[in-house]
Motif scaffolding. Structure first.
Motif, short mmCIF file in Angstrom:
data_model
loop_
_atom_site.label_atom_id
_atom_site.label_comp_id
_atom_site.label_asym_id
_atom_site.label_seq_id
_atom_site.Cartn_x
_atom_site.Cartn_y
_atom_site.Cartn_z
N VAL A 42 -3.29 -7.55 -12.03
CA VAL A 42 -4.00 -6.43 -12.63
C VAL A 42 -4.90 -6.96 -13.74
O VAL A 42 -4.51 -7.85 -14.50
CB VAL A 42 -3.02 -5.36 -13.17
N ARG A 87 -9.77 -2.89 -15.08
CA ARG A 87 -8.79 -1.97 -14.51
C ARG A 87 -8.84 -1.98 -12.98
O ARG A 87 -9.08 -0.97 -12.33
CB ARG A 87 -9.01 -0.55 -15.07
N VAL A 142 -6.84 -4.07 -9.41
CA VAL A 142 -5.74 -4.91 -8.95
C VAL A 142 -6.27 -5.76 -7.80
O VAL A 142 -6.77 -5.23 -6.79
CB VAL A 142 -4.54 -4.07 -8.48
N ALA A 186 -5.83 -1.80 -18.86
CA ALA A 186 -4.63 -1.88 -18.04
C ALA A 186 -3.60 -2.79 -18.71
O ALA A 186 -3.95 -3.67 -19.49
CB ALA A 186 -4.97 -2.38 -16.65
N LEU A 206 2.07 -4.44 -14.47
CA LEU A 206 2.07 -4.20 -13.03
C LEU A 206 3.47 -4.49 -12.53
O LEU A 206 4.02 -5.56 -12.78
CB LEU A 206 1.07 -5.11 -12.33
N ALA A 256 0.61 0.44 -11.88
CA ALA A 256 -0.22 -0.22 -12.88
C ALA A 256 -0.40 0.71 -14.07
O ALA A 256 -0.97 1.80 -13.94
CB ALA A 256 -1.59 -0.58 -12.29
#
Length: 400
Positions: A267, A272, A274, A302, A305, A316
């Motif tokens: 992440v 932001r 993944v 973020a 995760l 997330a």
């Protein structure tokens, strides 16, 4: 069920040290019951923002972030810890610790100066006093500014998003002393990599953030300052760099996890997203896919995760708008699909963990920990089920 709680001490937070959380019954493997803080296991004024456990012995290792050291603690009671020896200096703003599966060493990651540090452990779990610093990262994109102006607000799909910090300050002033405490503390959020003086001046700085142990003796580390995922092999008492994978410039890879399908999910704090990484037949890693956390705001960041118990769903955490991205693992693990953006139920979700049918979330700036039920069919978190005050929580680690 009980958890060790890493937290920030005064100056950056309000905790005395490493806390103990009880979720439901003490002896239960479920965490869906009422929450409550048992107390402080050990005082740690250096801010134990991350804690990791020895896989065999009752030993906990803490990253004392404001001190730049790693301290080992031995369990001395049901909810008490005592220090083992002296703290080991590792680097500026050490923010993460990972212990090798064979318990022969640990790796500390330093956000402040980008250091990745190996500390050997003896058979009893005691850390060596002579840490070994791995080779420093080099910026794959160069370190000069692109000249873009940094704005105080953000835009999402063409719509202007207000500066929440400025709005909070104005509302607090208008509310007066009697009611100012009711205004969310959006102007007191911790400094992120995007907001540092170096970033504002267009200077990129190495910022190591996490180490992840992969099968076959490989170690992956993230550098959110240089947008790198680096792959290492232990050797010669240190770490030998094997490969580097660059993610998009400015994405800020923060935390990741290895999936039983053989993929590494990462992440990115700043963009932001993944990303999915996988090795080829020769063992060389590459990015094979990625998915944005749609619906988040551009000045969100973020954080953690993690995966569901069966690995079919990823979660997330997103600070700012205070949400949790829910991603379904598709195919053979090579693709992810965002299925929901749920409310985190607390402010500034710094860390979260899944325990069976429950998502526990550490709300750093709300000074609380909350639990959310997970839908058994979709995996989407529901409304907050329980909450408990907890000073500046940053890490939740299940006790053995």
């Amino acid at each position: 069920m009980r958890f060790w709680v890493g937290a920030y001490a005064p100056a950056t937070g309000s905790a005395e040290g490493i806390g103990v959380l009880q979720a439901g019954d003490v002896d239960s493997a479920w965490a869906s019951g009422p929450l409550g803080m048992v107390g402080t296991a050990v005082a740690a004024p250096g801010s134990p923002s991350w804690v990791a456990a020895h896989p065999v012995h009752d030993i906990l290792y803490a990253a004392l972030e404001s001190d730049g050291t790693v301290q080992a603690y031995r369990r001395t009671g049901e909810a008490r810890l005592g220090p083992i020896g002296s703290a080991v200096p590792v680097g500026d703003a050490v923010c993460h610790i990972a212990v090798s599966p064979d318990a022969s060493f640990l790796i500390a990651s330093c956000w402040g100066d980008g250091r990745v540090v190996r500390i050997d452990l003896d058979a009893s779990g005691r850390p060596s006093s002579t840490p070994v610093v791995a080779p420093a990262a080099t910026d794959p994109f160069g370190s000069t500014s692109n000249g873009d102006e940094i704005a105080t607000g953000a835009t999402v799909s063409g719509a202007a998003v207000p500066d929440l910090a400025a709005a909070a300050r104005a509302l607090r002033e208008a509310a007066g002393e009697e009611f100012s405490h009711l205004v969310p503390a959006y102007d007191a959020v911790p400094e992120t990599d995007a907001e540092t003086e170096e970033a504002r001046a267009g200077v990129r700085v190495s910022r190591a953030h996490e180490a992840i142990f992969l099968p076959g003796g490989v170690v992956a580390t993230t550098d959110m300052g240089y947008d790198l995922v680096r792959f290492w092999r232990p050797g010669g008492g240190g770490l030998r760099l094997r490969q580097e994978v660059a993610l998009p410039r400015g994405s800020g890879p923060r935390h990741g996890l290895w999936h039983p399908s053989g993929h590494l999910y990462v992440v990115t704090e700043l963009s932001r997203e993944v990303f999915v990484l996988a090795p080829d037949a020769a063992g060389s890693w590459r990015v094979i896919s990625g998915v944005p956390l749609l619906g988040t705001l551009e000045d969100d960041t973020a954080a953690e995760l993690c995966a569901s118990r069966d690995g079919s769903v990823l979660y997330a955490g997103v600070r700012g708008s205070d949400t949790v991205g829910v991603l379904a693992v598709r195919g053979a693990g090579e693709a992810l699909q965002l299925t929901a953006l749920a409310e985190a139920g607390t402010h500034w979700p710094r860390h979260h963990v899944v325990v069976d049918d429950t998502l526990l979330v550490a709300g750093q700036l709300a000074h609380e920990i909350v639990s959310l039920p997970l839908d058994p069919r979709t995996g989407v978190p529901g409304r907050v089920r329980h909450r408990t005050p907890s000073p500046s929580p940053t890490r939740l680690l299940p006790m053995r």
